[in-house]
Design a protein around this motif. Structure first.
Motif, PDB file in Angstrom:
ATOM      1  N   ASN A 267       0.833  -1.201   0.000  1.00  0.00           N
ATOM      2  CA  ASN A 267       0.000   0.000   0.000  1.00  0.00           C
ATOM      3  C   ASN A 267       0.866   1.249   0.000  1.00  0.00           C
ATOM      4  OD1 ASN A 267      -2.333   1.462   0.075  1.00  0.00           O
ATOM      5  ND2 ASN A 267      -2.477   1.472   2.296  1.00  0.00           N
ATOM      6  N   GLN A 268       1.889   1.228  -0.800  1.00  0.00           N
ATOM      7  CA  GLN A 268       2.778   2.382  -0.855  1.00  0.00           C
ATOM      8  C   GLN A 268       2.065   3.559  -1.526  1.00  0.00           C
ATOM      9  OE1 GLN A 268       5.505   2.846   0.571  1.00  0.00           O
ATOM     10  NE2 GLN A 268       5.937   0.784   1.267  1.00  0.00           N
ATOM     11  N   PRO A 269       2.438   4.754  -1.133  1.00  0.00           N
ATOM     12  CA  PRO A 269       1.789   5.924  -1.715  1.00  0.00           C
ATOM     13  C   PRO A 269       2.162   6.131  -3.175  1.00  0.00           C
ATOM     14  CG  PRO A 269       3.564   6.557  -0.271  1.00  0.00           C
ATOM     15  CD  PRO A 269       3.416   5.089  -0.131  1.00  0.00           C
ATOM     16  N   ALA A 292       9.998   8.124  -7.190  1.00  0.00           N
ATOM     17  CA  ALA A 292      10.094   7.991  -5.726  1.00  0.00           C
ATOM     18  C   ALA A 292       8.721   8.070  -5.087  1.00  0.00           C
ATOM     19  CB  ALA A 292      10.972   9.096  -5.152  1.00  0.00           C
ATOM     20  N   CYS A 293       8.466   7.206  -4.114  1.00  0.00           N
ATOM     21  CA  CYS A 293       7.237   7.315  -3.326  1.00  0.00           C
ATOM     22  C   CYS A 293       7.337   8.587  -2.476  1.00  0.00           C
ATOM     23  CB  CYS A 293       7.086   6.120  -2.395  1.00  0.00           C
ATOM     24  SG  CYS A 293       6.871   4.569  -3.264  1.00  0.00           S
ATOM     25  N   SER A 294       6.202   9.201  -2.247  1.00  0.00           N
ATOM     26  CA  SER A 294       6.195  10.440  -1.465  1.00  0.00           C
ATOM     27  C   SER A 294       6.840  10.247  -0.101  1.00  0.00           C
ATOM     28  CB  SER A 294       4.763  10.921  -1.249  1.00  0.00           C
ATOM     29  OG  SER A 294       4.091  10.960  -2.457  1.00  0.00           O
ATOM     30  N   ILE A 295       6.558   9.103   0.516  1.00  0.00           N
ATOM     31  CA  ILE A 295       7.032   8.901   1.888  1.00  0.00           C
ATOM     32  C   ILE A 295       8.557   8.828   1.958  1.00  0.00           C
ATOM     33  CG2 ILE A 295       6.869   6.363   1.910  1.00  0.00           C
ATOM     34  CD1 ILE A 295       5.468   6.927   4.712  1.00  0.00           C
ATOM     35  N   CYS A 296       9.176   8.197   0.944  1.00  0.00           N
ATOM     36  CA  CYS A 296      10.630   8.068   0.901  1.00  0.00           C
ATOM     37  C   CYS A 296      11.245   9.450   0.609  1.00  0.00           C
ATOM     38  CB  CYS A 296      10.988   7.112  -0.232  1.00  0.00           C
ATOM     39  SG  CYS A 296      12.171   5.856   0.209  1.00  0.00           S
ATOM     40  N   TYR A 297      10.616  10.132  -0.321  1.00  0.00           N
ATOM     41  CA  TYR A 297      11.094  11.450  -0.729  1.00  0.00           C
ATOM     42  C   TYR A 297      10.990  12.439   0.442  1.00  0.00           C
ATOM     43  CZ  TYR A 297      11.851  15.270  -4.058  1.00  0.00           C
ATOM     44  OH  TYR A 297      12.369  16.330  -4.738  1.00  0.00           O
ATOM     45  N   PHE A 326      15.311   3.250  -9.405  1.00  0.00           N
ATOM     46  CA  PHE A 326      16.696   2.804  -9.173  1.00  0.00           C
ATOM     47  C   PHE A 326      16.768   1.320  -8.820  1.00  0.00           C
ATOM     48  CE2 PHE A 326      17.263   7.404  -8.505  1.00  0.00           C
ATOM     49  CZ  PHE A 326      18.263   7.612  -9.428  1.00  0.00           C
ATOM     50  N   ARG A 327      15.624   0.625  -8.876  1.00  0.00           N
ATOM     51  CA  ARG A 327      15.642  -0.812  -8.570  1.00  0.00           C
ATOM     52  C   ARG A 327      16.573  -1.530  -9.533  1.00  0.00           C
ATOM     53  NH1 ARG A 327       9.393  -1.759  -7.460  1.00  0.00           N
ATOM     54  NH2 ARG A 327       9.428  -1.356  -5.237  1.00  0.00           N
ATOM     55  N   GLY A 328      17.480  -2.292  -8.981  1.00  0.00           N
ATOM     56  CA  GLY A 328      18.402  -3.071  -9.814  1.00  0.00           C
ATOM     57  C   GLY A 328      19.577  -2.268 -10.351  1.00  0.00           C
ATOM     58  N   THR A 336      18.830   6.042  -0.944  1.00  0.00           N
ATOM     59  CA  THR A 336      18.013   5.866   0.256  1.00  0.00           C
ATOM     60  C   THR A 336      16.771   5.065  -0.096  1.00  0.00           C
ATOM     61  OG1 THR A 336      16.849   6.985   2.036  1.00  0.00           O
ATOM     62  CG2 THR A 336      17.023   8.199   0.008  1.00  0.00           C
ATOM     63  N   GLY A 337      16.481   4.071   0.751  1.00  0.00           N
ATOM     64  CA  GLY A 337      15.352   3.163   0.506  1.00  0.00           C
ATOM     65  C   GLY A 337      15.826   1.893  -0.183  1.00  0.00           C
ATOM     66  N   GLU A 338      15.076   0.827   0.013  1.00  0.00           N
ATOM     67  CA  GLU A 338      15.445  -0.482  -0.554  1.00  0.00           C
ATOM     68  C   GLU A 338      15.646  -0.412  -2.054  1.00  0.00           C
ATOM     69  OE1 GLU A 338      15.993  -2.140   2.813  1.00  0.00           O
ATOM     70  OE2 GLU A 338      16.301  -3.303   0.989  1.00  0.00           O
ATOM     71  N   CYS A 339      14.872   0.428  -2.717  1.00  0.00           N
ATOM     72  CA  CYS A 339      14.963   0.501  -4.187  1.00  0.00           C
ATOM     73  C   CYS A 339      16.348   0.949  -4.649  1.00  0.00           C
ATOM     74  CB  CYS A 339      13.927   1.479  -4.730  1.00  0.00           C
ATOM     75  SG  CYS A 339      12.258   0.949  -4.426  1.00  0.00           S
ATOM     76  N   ALA A 340      17.038   1.702  -3.804  1.00  0.00           N
ATOM     77  CA  ALA A 340      18.347   2.232  -4.181  1.00  0.00           C
ATOM     78  C   ALA A 340      19.467   1.492  -3.456  1.00  0.00           C
ATOM     79  CB  ALA A 340      18.409   3.733  -3.882  1.00  0.00           C
ATOM     80  N   GLY A 349      15.587   0.216   4.169  1.00  0.00           N
ATOM     81  CA  GLY A 349      14.239   0.416   4.698  1.00  0.00           C
ATOM     82  C   GLY A 349      13.283   0.785   3.591  1.00  0.00           C
ATOM     83  N   CYS A 350      12.034   0.435   3.792  1.00  0.00           N
ATOM     84  CA  CYS A 350      11.013   0.743   2.788  1.00  0.00           C
ATOM     85  C   CYS A 350       9.731   1.167   3.501  1.00  0.00           C
ATOM     86  CB  CYS A 350      10.751  -0.480   1.911  1.00  0.00           C
ATOM     87  SG  CYS A 350       9.387  -0.244   0.721  1.00  0.00           S
ATOM     88  N   PRO A 351       9.655   2.438   3.883  1.00  0.00           N
ATOM     89  CA  PRO A 351      10.629   3.502   3.701  1.00  0.00           C
ATOM     90  C   PRO A 351      11.580   3.589   4.896  1.00  0.00           C
ATOM     91  CG  PRO A 351       8.629   4.386   4.638  1.00  0.00           C
ATOM     92  CD  PRO A 351       8.409   2.910   4.498  1.00  0.00           C
TER      93      PRO A 351
END
Ligand code: SF4
Length: 370
Positions: A267-269, A292-297, A326-328, A336-340, A349-351
């Motif tokens: 349920n990510q934003p 980027a998801c708002s929460i991570c940003y 940035f995944r992969g 910052t964040g699992e995607c990066a 963290g996510c986020p």
């Protein structure tokens, strides 16, 4: 409900998320048909929730629907805007008039409430009586920055339960101690934090940062300590929080099993950062965001804001990578964040929380300047 727990849910609407987090937390056990329930949002000024200043009426609507499901029909939304604004104007501007009509709930302006003198933690305080006369009180603060108290959330939101003369006097006697003392007298049963959109720096809004998250708990000190970490603020630097803990209002301890995230990862934003307000735009030069998801940003912007306050961004030329784009991706620099996670340094963290981002980014920038 377990006072040691904090529940977090992600989403941008507010209504569904409020219902879901209240249901999942077991908060229903607190309510019975026939109870009188008070809801205390933050309507400090007559500005809509999108300004970053006030509690979204969608969050309050979700809470009201949850209470009605519990059989509670006697519901009053109670608030007194700050001394410079009218609560009645705030009801209208912030969408609470419509809410009141739709759900048949009362609006009570605490500026015209009866008051009572109490002695709390050695201080004589004049407080509104209505929040004391309900069977259950739910505090619905906004998580945001504050120019005098660094941040405002659950503890400070109770200042709206004072007559205007007392609100002014609180400032003259140092804010922190009277806020902590007030929380020994008015003890909400639940706190549902609107962290959908909070202001970066000021309680009156104008620099909104979308975070798309609600936080639920029963301990205001723990909630504020957790909220501080999400803004990149060390809780031990927030005087009213420390004083409240010393007065037995709650505990600032966040253990590894304290925070329960609901629907994590599903349920990510929205996968796009919100447009940044003017006060934060210069911080964007240190960010490379892709989907980027708002929460991570938002966590990254809060962390950068703290670093900027310390002067730690001077001479920095690196950008911090954030987002699902940035995944992969493997690369030099920091993400910052699992995607990066493919960058040579990464805040996992996510986020991830702003406090973790702040520590890691500060360390990284320092190593670049060596
Ligand atoms: S780590 Fe990725 S998926 Fe998780 S919040 Fe950040 S950008 Fe979104």
């Amino acid at each position: 409900m377990d006072r040691n727990k904090i529940f977090v849910i992600y989403g941008s609407d507010g209504l569904e998320e409020a219902r879901r987090v209240l249901e999942a937390s077991g908060a229903g056990a607190l309510f019975k048909p026939g109870m009188k329930v008070g809801l205390k949002p933050n309507l400090v000024v007559a500005k809509p929730a999108s300004s970053g200043a006030t509690t979204s009426p969608r969050v309050v609507a979700g809470t009201v629907e949850f209470l009605k499901d519990c059989g509670v029909t006697d519901i009053t939304i109670m608030e007194g805007s700050w001394a410079g604004d009218s609560t009645v104007r705030a009801w209208q501007t912030c969408g609470y008039r419509d809410l009141s009509q739709k759900y048949g709930v009362r609006l009570q302006d605490l500026k015209s409430d009866r008051t009572r003198s109490v002695v709390a933690a050695g201080l004589k305080l004049e407080i509104c009586v209505s929040p004391l006369e309900v069977d259950r009180l739910i505090n619905l603060p906004v998580l945001k920055g504050h120019c005098q108290t660094v941040m405002t959330c659950a503890l400070k939101n109770l200042k709206g339960c004072l007559p205007d003369s007392e609100k002014r006097r609180f400032h003259s006697i140092g804010l922190h101690r009277p806020i902590a003392a007030l929380n020994t007298v008015i003890r909400p049963d639940l706190i549902l934090v609107d962290s959908l959109c909070g202001d970066l720096t000021f309680e009156e809004g104008g620099n909104p940062i979308e975070m798309n998250r609600l936080i639920l708990g029963a301990d205001p000190v723990r909630i504020d300590a957790f909220g501080a970490s999400l803004l990149g603020i060390d809780p031990s630097k927030i005087e009213h929080l420390i004083l409240a803990e010393q007065l037995g209002v709650g505990s600032s301890k966040i253990l590894s099993d304290t925070v329960v995230e609901l629907a994590r990862g599903t349920n990510q934003p929205l996968a796009k950062p919100a447009a940044l307000p003017r006060a934060a735009r210069h911080l964007a030069q240190f960010v490379d965001a892709r989907e980027a998801c708002s929460i991570c940003y938002a966590g990254l912007i809060h962390a950068l804001y703290r670093l900027d306050e310390q002067g730690a961004l001077r001479g920095v030329h690196e950008k911090i990578h954030v987002g699902q784009g940035f995944r992969g991706v493997q690369g030099r620099g920091i993400g910052t964040g699992e995607c990066a996670a493919g960058f040579e340094a990464c805040v996992r963290g996510c986020p991830p929380g702003a406090e973790d981002i702040l520590k890691k980014v500060e360390e990284f920038f320092r190593s670049c300047n060596r």
